[in-house]
Motif scaffolding. Structure first.
Motif, PDB file in Angstrom:
ATOM      1  N   GLN A 125      -2.101  -4.362  -1.963  1.00  0.00           N
ATOM      2  CA  GLN A 125      -2.624  -5.078  -0.804  1.00  0.00           C
ATOM      3  C   GLN A 125      -2.919  -6.545  -1.147  1.00  0.00           C
ATOM      4  O   GLN A 125      -2.655  -7.453  -0.362  1.00  0.00           O
ATOM      5  CB  GLN A 125      -3.886  -4.378  -0.295  1.00  0.00           C
ATOM      6  CG  GLN A 125      -3.606  -3.015   0.329  1.00  0.00           C
ATOM      7  CD  GLN A 125      -4.852  -2.202   0.553  1.00  0.00           C
ATOM      8  OE1 GLN A 125      -5.902  -2.471  -0.046  1.00  0.00           O
ATOM      9  NE2 GLN A 125      -4.754  -1.185   1.414  1.00  0.00           N
ATOM     10  N   SER A 160      -2.786  -0.376   6.003  1.00  0.00           N
ATOM     11  CA  SER A 160      -3.078   0.286   4.726  1.00  0.00           C
ATOM     12  C   SER A 160      -4.573   0.286   4.429  1.00  0.00           C
ATOM     13  O   SER A 160      -5.105   1.274   3.899  1.00  0.00           O
ATOM     14  CB  SER A 160      -2.322  -0.387   3.586  1.00  0.00           C
ATOM     15  OG  SER A 160      -2.726  -1.736   3.424  1.00  0.00           O
ATOM     16  N   TYR A 184       1.021  -4.552   7.686  1.00  0.00           N
ATOM     17  CA  TYR A 184       0.987  -3.557   6.603  1.00  0.00           C
ATOM     18  C   TYR A 184      -0.369  -3.527   5.924  1.00  0.00           C
ATOM     19  O   TYR A 184      -0.925  -2.446   5.652  1.00  0.00           O
ATOM     20  CB  TYR A 184       2.082  -3.872   5.584  1.00  0.00           C
ATOM     21  CG  TYR A 184       1.870  -3.198   4.249  1.00  0.00           C
ATOM     22  CD1 TYR A 184       2.110  -1.829   4.087  1.00  0.00           C
ATOM     23  CD2 TYR A 184       1.393  -3.924   3.148  1.00  0.00           C
ATOM     24  CE1 TYR A 184       1.885  -1.206   2.866  1.00  0.00           C
ATOM     25  CE2 TYR A 184       1.163  -3.302   1.934  1.00  0.00           C
ATOM     26  CZ  TYR A 184       1.415  -1.946   1.783  1.00  0.00           C
ATOM     27  OH  TYR A 184       1.172  -1.335   0.576  1.00  0.00           O
TER      28      TYR A 184
END
Length: 485
Positions: A7, A461, A457
């Motif tokens: 991340q 996530s 994303y």
């Protein structure tokens, strides 16, 4: 709960992409880089990858002629309107490679065009040697105009005309002879007096395998917008045919190609030795040619408008103040005094008096307009149609018995179309340039798109990680859960 390595990496990458996209959009660096590459390709240089194509352009150029046959010569000599029938085309492929190329230290290059005509039977109605054309006797009209300009007495002129020729003011020759030359009494007589003068007469006599002068153009090395712009023609910066400085200006290019990044609000100019002046062309429309984007620039009504509509055109009145109507141009000053008047075919865009002055004119924008279609990013000509009509200015005179009954008129002799259409190989190459341009233009937006995907994303996530972590925490704190063994 903190962010994992994946991340964190995604956040860093999206930040870099966003900053890069912002820098590209604000500074337009991606397009500047592409423009620099295109400019390098288009600059006229021996080292340029396009040099061979510049010397010998690949698209085939065609020259087509339509002749006007005078069907009522007897009545015409008595003052009736000329009844004309159009015959053609007679087609030739025109080869015009540049030669005597010389580069100079001030970023200019000089060259000549070699014009060679090769007959094309497939595009022709018949071979021009097999078709007879009846028209006015241009050499006779020429010598009468010349002798009148000398100020001699009419008696002397009449005697001289009778001495040098007994020809009729109406002649019949093959189309080939009228185009490229035939034996004429007047020209043969003049050639004996001065061997430098031609011994034959033809509207295009002596033009095959010849050139139309020395061009000096800008290479575009310093400023790409100046590429191919004419600096001098025949060693002169301006002409000396017309009555004002404006008319004698040599503007624009030779019409083979233009500067890159063309715009729809500009007027482009081409210099043509056929019409002895620079011709302005205005933007008309955007279209597609062989899948390529094209800007069409065409001859507007202002180009040959009368001086009431366009005062600048007073420059082309020679002598000053001697002006013709809209749509025609007297070029006798640059054609050795020959009584030749130019117009668009069938007097398209000309005054009605010219259209109605003879029988057989049917002006049409589609068939008779002059235009150039250009690929705007590179300035490469995709399609060109240069259409010109040659007319004879005839008037009554008592210097020749058969010419007394003439009604003054502008009589069409022929019209021509010099055309070029980009070949498939060159079109394919330009299509690749267009695709590349589209990709480069889209680059910042692609980067932003990737950035958005990464952000989505990261958000998803993180949300999923926190939800999973919460479920695990809840499971650990549930008193009903089974203890571990």
């Amino acid at each position: 709960m903190g962010l994992n390595k994946c991340q964190i990496a995604s956040i860093c990458i999206s930040a870099v992409l966003l900053v890069t996209a912002a820098v590209l959009l604000i500074g337009n660096y991606h397009m500047k880089l592409l423009d620099k590459e295109i400019s390098g390709q288009l600059t006229i240089s021996i080292d340029s990858p396009q040099y061979d194509q510049w010397v010998d352009p690949p698209p085939p150029i065609y020259m087509e002629y339509w002749m006007f046959n005078l069907t009522n010569p007897v009545e015409f000599l008595k003052g009736e309107k000329a009844n004309l029938s159009q015959i053609g085309p007679f087609a030739y492929q025109l080869h015009q490679p540049r030669y005597d190329v010389e580069f100079y230290s001030n970023d200019t290059v000089a060259y000549r065009y070699n014009h060679t005509y090769v007959y094309n039977a497939a595009m022709s109605v018949k071979h021009p040697s097999e078709v007879s054309i009846t028209t006015v006797n241009i050499p006779l009209l020429l010598v009468i105009d010349l002798l009148e300009s000398l100020g001699w007495s009419k008696g002397w002129i009449k005697s001289l005309i009778k001495f040098i020729t007994k020809e009729s003011p109406i002649i019949t020759h093959t189309a080939e002879e009228i185009l490229f030359g035939y034996n004429d009494t007047i020209f043969k007589w003049a050639h004996k007096i001065s061997p430098t003068l031609p011994d034959k007469f033809g509207l295009f006599y002596g033009m095959n395998n010849t050139d139309d002068g020395v061009y000096l153009v800008d290479t575009g090395k310093r400023h790409i917008r100046d590429v191919n712009s004419i600096q001098k023609w025949n060693y002169n910066k301006s002409l000396d045919y017309w009555s004002t400085k404006y008319g004698n200006m040599i503007n624009g290019t030779d019409g083979v190609f233009f500067h890159p990044k063309m715009s729809t609000d500009e007027t482009i100019y081409t210099y043509s030795t056929d019409i002895c002046r620079s011709l302005p062309l205005g933007f008309e429309e955007q279209s597609k040619i062989k899948g390529l984007r094209a800007y069409k620039y065409h001859t507007t009504e202002m180009a040959f408008a009368n001086t009431t509509v366009n005062p600048d055109n007073a420059a082309f009145c020679v002598p000053a103040g001697n002006c013709m109507g809209t749509g025609v141009l007297n070029i006798s000053v640059c054609k050795q005094g020959a009584p030749v008047v130019l117009s668009s075919p069938h007097f398209y865009l000309a005054d009605d008096k010219y259209v109605n002055g003879v029988i057989g004119m049917h002006p049409s924008k589609e068939e008779h307009e002059t235009y150039i279609a250009v690929e705007p990013s590179t300035g490469v000509v995709l399609n060109a149609q240069k259409r010109i009509q040659l007319n004879a200015q005839v008037k009554p005179t008592n210097l020749h018995a058969s010419l007394q009954g003439f009604t003054e008129t502008t009589l069409p002799l022929l019209w021509l179309n010099e055309s070029a259409l980009i070949d498939d190989g060159s079109a394919k190459h330009l299509k690749q340039v267009e695709v590349l341009e589209g990709l480069v233009y889209s680059l910042p937006f692609v980067l932003i798109g990737i950035c958005v995907i990464l952000v989505v994303y990261i958000v998803v996530s993180v949300v999923m990680s926190r939800k999973k972590h919460k479920l695990l925490v809840n499971a650990d704190s549930d008193p009903d859960s089974e203890p571990d063994e």
